[in-house]
Write an enzyme that holds these catalytic residues in place. Structure first.
Site, PDB file in Angstrom:
ATOM      1  N   LYS A   1       1.041   3.832  -3.212  1.00  0.00           N
ATOM      2  CA  LYS A   1       0.468   5.177  -3.026  1.00  0.00           C
ATOM      3  C   LYS A   1       1.562   6.245  -3.136  1.00  0.00           C
ATOM      4  CE  LYS A   1      -3.732   3.979  -2.849  1.00  0.00           C
ATOM      5  NZ  LYS A   1      -4.653   4.443  -3.889  1.00  0.00           N
TER       6      LYS A   1
ATOM      7  N   TYR B   1       0.822  -1.218   0.000  1.00  0.00           N
ATOM      8  CA  TYR B   1       0.000   0.000   0.000  1.00  0.00           C
ATOM      9  C   TYR B   1       0.861   1.275   0.000  1.00  0.00           C
ATOM     10  CZ  TYR B   1      -4.354   2.554   0.652  1.00  0.00           C
ATOM     11  OH  TYR B   1      -5.423   3.397   0.482  1.00  0.00           O
TER      12      TYR B   1
HETATM   13  N1  LIG Z   1     -11.028   3.668   2.567  1.00  0.00           N
HETATM   14  C1  LIG Z   1     -10.051   4.377   3.125  1.00  0.00           C
HETATM   15  O1  LIG Z   1      -9.964   4.500   4.347  1.00  0.00           O
HETATM   16  C2  LIG Z   1      -9.017   5.050   2.257  1.00  0.00           C
HETATM   17  C3  LIG Z   1      -8.043   5.857   2.878  1.00  0.00           C
HETATM   18  C4  LIG Z   1      -7.086   6.492   2.087  1.00  0.00           C
HETATM   19  C5  LIG Z   1      -7.103   6.312   0.716  1.00  0.00           C
HETATM   20  N2  LIG Z   1      -8.057   5.514   0.153  1.00  0.00           N
HETATM   21  C6  LIG Z   1      -8.039   5.361  -1.298  1.00  0.00           C
HETATM   22  O2  LIG Z   1      -9.286   5.787  -1.819  1.00  0.00           O
HETATM   23  C7  LIG Z   1      -9.612   4.987  -2.953  1.00  0.00           C
HETATM   24  C8  LIG Z   1     -10.967   4.334  -2.737  1.00  0.00           C
HETATM   25  O3  LIG Z   1     -10.906   3.556  -1.545  1.00  0.00           O
HETATM   26  P1  LIG Z   1     -12.156   2.692  -1.070  1.00  0.00           P
HETATM   27  O4  LIG Z   1     -11.936   2.407   0.378  1.00  0.00           O
HETATM   28  O5  LIG Z   1     -13.417   3.305  -1.533  1.00  0.00           O
HETATM   29  O6  LIG Z   1     -11.868   1.328  -1.864  1.00  0.00           O
HETATM   30  P2  LIG Z   1     -12.841   0.081  -2.046  1.00  0.00           P
HETATM   31  O7  LIG Z   1     -12.000  -1.132  -1.796  1.00  0.00           O
HETATM   32  O8  LIG Z   1     -14.107   0.250  -1.264  1.00  0.00           O
HETATM   33  O9  LIG Z   1     -13.202   0.179  -3.590  1.00  0.00           O
HETATM   34  C9  LIG Z   1     -12.250  -0.048  -4.581  1.00  0.00           C
HETATM   35  C10 LIG Z   1     -13.012  -0.274  -5.872  1.00  0.00           C
HETATM   36  O10 LIG Z   1     -12.049  -0.483  -6.913  1.00  0.00           O
HETATM   37  C11 LIG Z   1     -12.547  -1.491  -7.761  1.00  0.00           C
HETATM   38  N3  LIG Z   1     -11.440  -2.143  -8.483  1.00  0.00           N
HETATM   39  C12 LIG Z   1     -10.489  -2.960  -7.999  1.00  0.00           C
HETATM   40  N4  LIG Z   1      -9.703  -3.405  -8.986  1.00  0.00           N
HETATM   41  C13 LIG Z   1     -10.160  -2.838 -10.125  1.00  0.00           C
HETATM   42  C14 LIG Z   1      -9.771  -2.907 -11.480  1.00  0.00           C
HETATM   43  N5  LIG Z   1      -8.750  -3.689 -11.878  1.00  0.00           N
HETATM   44  N6  LIG Z   1     -10.460  -2.182 -12.403  1.00  0.00           N
HETATM   45  C15 LIG Z   1     -11.524  -1.402 -12.024  1.00  0.00           C
HETATM   46  N7  LIG Z   1     -11.943  -1.307 -10.752  1.00  0.00           N
HETATM   47  C16 LIG Z   1     -11.265  -2.028  -9.815  1.00  0.00           C
HETATM   48  C17 LIG Z   1     -13.256  -2.466  -6.832  1.00  0.00           C
HETATM   49  O11 LIG Z   1     -14.188  -3.272  -7.567  1.00  0.00           O
HETATM   50  C18 LIG Z   1     -13.920  -1.520  -5.841  1.00  0.00           C
HETATM   51  O12 LIG Z   1     -15.234  -1.173  -6.210  1.00  0.00           O
HETATM   52  C19 LIG Z   1      -8.477   4.015  -3.134  1.00  0.00           C
HETATM   53  O13 LIG Z   1      -7.539   4.525  -4.043  1.00  0.00           O
HETATM   54  C20 LIG Z   1      -7.878   3.933  -1.758  1.00  0.00           C
HETATM   55  O14 LIG Z   1      -6.533   3.512  -1.766  1.00  0.00           O
HETATM   56  C21 LIG Z   1      -9.008   4.882   0.879  1.00  0.00           C
END
Ligand SMILES: NC(=O)c1ccc[n+]([C@@H]2O[C@H](COP(=O)([O-])OP(=O)(O)OC[C@H]3O[C@@H](n4cnc5c(N)ncnc54)[C@H](O)[C@@H]3O)[C@@H](O)[C@H]2O)c1
Length: 267
Positions: free
Chosen positions: A182, A178
């Site tokens: 990132k 991760y």
């Molecule tokens: N949730 C958190 O606490 C958090 C914190 C910091 C950053 N982020 C970042 O925010 C973003 C969204 O996070 P989230 O928690 O909503 O993630 P999530 O896991 O809920 O959703 C990720 C989505 O990406 C899709 N996905 C995965 N592989 C794929 C591919 N090959 N092609 C197309 N779609 C694909 C999945 O189907 C899913 O719907 C991410 O980049 C994550 O790293 C999240």
């Protein structure tokens, strides 16, 4: 408030069906954009696009497949005149099916190479490919905004102590995949902003902090204590920053990293 309007613009959100992706889509739709809901499951993207109301489109897209992205661009351009905003949001964040094995599998010494490579593929190569396909269109039209979603863990290393329970037992380790991926896209943002600056395409990173979503009480307490605001984020906490980066409100901003983390990285 016209500065923040996305009326008549088309915005693609990858990973749009995830926890935060759905909130990004809702915000873009509320700002007036036509939203392309892009995620792996085509049927679910269509259902969510319909749920958003308005002139939106759901597309089954795999960000690691250039062919799938070219198809998506062609379908988008058939329906709308242009694509103006790309939110590179799809990513893999480790989840271990069996909690009893989570500590062992997530330890750096044992972390599976396949898992590391899968994260590189989706979190880095996926951002590269989406930017290449949709961004090239934007460069040719000489306008656009690309927003790469990173994380606090792209800026600082994971504090493994927050994954300990109240008895001090480590339940899980945040893996190397991760922060490595990132961190990579924060610098990819700078590369692309410099490369396309002269075309009028802006490229910025949005770095969110952790969203509260059914974690254990211990974890929520540990995490919250590390933020200056004393809480985890709600998935909707990033909507304002996203619309700012997508719209003319940030017209003079490119190559930057907008950190929205409750103060986690400030100390
Ligand atoms: N949730 C958190 O606490 C958090 C914190 C910091 C950053 N982020 C970042 O925010 C973003 C969204 O996070 P989230 O928690 O909503 O993630 P999530 O896991 O809920 O959703 C990720 C989505 O990406 C899709 N996905 C995965 N592989 C794929 C591919 N090959 N092609 C197309 N779609 C694909 C999945 O189907 C899913 O719907 C991410 O980049 C994550 O790293 C999240």
């Amino acid at each position: 408030m016209d500065l923040f309007s996305l009326k008549g613009k088309t915005a693609v959100v990858t990973g749009a069906l995830g926890l935060i992706g759905r909130k990004h889509c809702e915000a873009l739709a509320a700002a007036g954009a036509n939203v392309i809901v892009a995620d792996i499951n085509a049927e679910a993207t269509k259902a969510f696009a319909e749920q958003l109301g308005g002139n939106h489109l759901g597309l089954g897209v795999d960000v690691t497949s250039k062919d799938s992205l070219i198809d998506a661009l062609n379908v988008a351009l058939d329906k709308y005149d242009s694509v103006d905003v790309l939110v590179n949001n799809a990513a893999i964040n480790d989840k271990f099916e069996n909690p009893a094995m989570a500590k062992e599998l997530s330890a750096f010494e044992n972390y599976p190479l396949e898992a590391f490579q899968q994260s590189l593929n989706v979190n880095v190569t996926g951002v590269f490919l989406c930017s290449q396909v949709f961004g090239t269109h934007m460069a040719l039209q000489r306008s656009g905004s690309i927003i790469n979603i990173a994380s606090t863990y792209g800026i600082v290393g994971p504090d493994q102590s927050i994954y300990r329970d109240s008895r001090g037992q480590q339940t899980f380790y945040k893996s190397a995949a991760y922060p490595v991926t990132k961190g990579a896209i924060i610098n990819f943002t700078r590369f692309l902003a410099a490369y396309w600056g002269h075309t009028g395409v802006r490229v910025n990173t949005l770095s969110p902090g952790g969203v509260e979503a059914g974690q254990t009480e211990d974890f929520i307490g540990n995490y919250s204590a590390k933020t200056l605001l004393g809480r985890m984020a709600q998935a909707s906490d990033y909507q304002g920053a996203l619309i700012f980066l997508a719209s003319e409100a940030s017209a003079y901003m490119t190559g930057a990293n907008l950190v929205v983390d409750g103060g986690w990285t400030a100390i």
